[in-house]
Design an enzyme around this catalytic site. Structure first.
Site: not given
Length: 346
Positions: A149-152
């Protein structure tokens, strides 16, 4: 190299097409959409005119897509990619799958089902978590990659050196992250309406965002033990970019120089991670349109905390660019291929 994109009409699919159009090794065979089949993609995304003007196919063509492709990117909502992956690999066991959603990110399928509220129907898949800088050797051998994921991506890259080197109290991790509105997808919703978003910043999904267990799983694996974090995402009125500010308590006696050494040791040879050093301030604009992650860190001697900051473009390093980086590694193509461009500025 022949590739296809299943689910090409979202922002991530469009970004894949933009980047792959300039990739010297990749040839795009099929792009699909269940909502707009037979539509030329440049009519939906005019910026792709002369770069990609293919007509959209549908999943009714999955037999041909799986048979003729060497790699398939899947850009579908969670719960759908695993069925495409299961069927495609049954049709052609040699096809490589790169899923940009959540279906192949978790080794523990029970955690996936708990957070995403759907049964996992491809439990026999031997998927590799595709954070390339941490799992490059596994990605090289992978048949299926779950793109992070992007935040991840931003949060794990910021914290991984501290966790791996044992420099922080694992119970103290707090992540405050902010994302541009493209991370919410292309679908219409009140929360991403211009008049709701403009000149405003808001937190959302506090203590319940689905990237939380993903971050915990990867950092826990690095630490060799389970951990629990606080993760709070915010929506900001920009199109692209993620800034993740991560806080943790340093272990007793850890020096600022030890923190510096941890980052240099893990990322010193990584092209797509740009170390701004202790005292550095990553800026989202400096990564716009690129696969770079800019990292800076600060040691607060007064509180005994370290503050690590990461900036990425959520659609590139946080999605499409990282997927192409993984594809390059999977097919033994030079890792920067198709991704070695300077940021858009200003």
């Amino acid at each position: 190299m022949k590739i296809s994109i299943v689910g090409a009409t979202g922002y991530t699919g469009a970004e894949l097409l933009r980047l792959l159009a300039a990739h010297p090794v990749a040839e795009i065979l099929y792009i699909t959409s269940e909502s707009q089949p037979d539509t030329p993609i440049h009519e939906i995304y005019p910026h792709l005119t002369r770069f990609c003007e293919k007509r959209l196919a549908s999943l009714a063509d999955l037999d041909a897509i799986a048979t003729e492709s060497q790699a398939i990117f899947i850009g579908l909502p969670h719960g759908h990619a695993m069925e495409v992956g299961r069927k495609a690999t049954a049709i052609n066991p040699n096809v490589k799958i790169i899923d940009l959603g959540a279906d192949y990110r978790f080794k523990n399928f029970d955690i996936y089902e708990q957070w995403y509220k759907v049964p996992h129907t491809h439990r026999q898949a031997q998927a590799v978590y595709g954070l390339t800088e941490l799992n490059r050797s596994q990605v090289k051998q992978a048949g299926i990659v779950g793109n992070p994921g992007c935040y991840t991506t931003a949060s794990i890259l910021a914290l991984a050196p501290l966790v791996k080197a044992g420099l922080i109290d694992l119970r103290s991790i707090i992540i405050d992250a902010k994302s541009g509105v493209s991370g919410a997808g292309r679908g219409l919703s009140l929360g991403s309406h211009f008049t709701e978003l403009f000149e405003s910043v808001k937190a959302y999904n506090v203590a319940g965002h689905r990237h939380t267990p993903e971050i915990e799983a990867v950092l826990g694996e690095l630490a060799g033990q389970e951990l629990v974090i606080n993760f709070t995402p915010h929506l900001i009125p920009v199109a692209r970019g993620i800034l993740s500010t991560c806080y943790a308590q340093l272990q007793e006696g850890v020096s600022p120089e030890a923190v510096d050494a941890a980052y240099s040791s893990l990322y010193g040879d990584e092209y797509f991670v740009r170390l701004l050093g202790r005292g550095g301030y990553p800026v989202t604009k400096n990564t716009r349109g690129t696969n770079f992650c800019d990292l800076g860190w600060h040691v607060d001697k007064r509180t005994g905390r370290v503050i690590a900051i990461a900036a990425i473009d959520n659609l590139v390093k946080g999605a499409a660019g990282q997927a192409i980086q993984n594809m390059n590694v999977m097919f033994a193509i030079e890792e920067r291929t198709g991704l070695d461009n300077a940021p858009l500025y200003p």
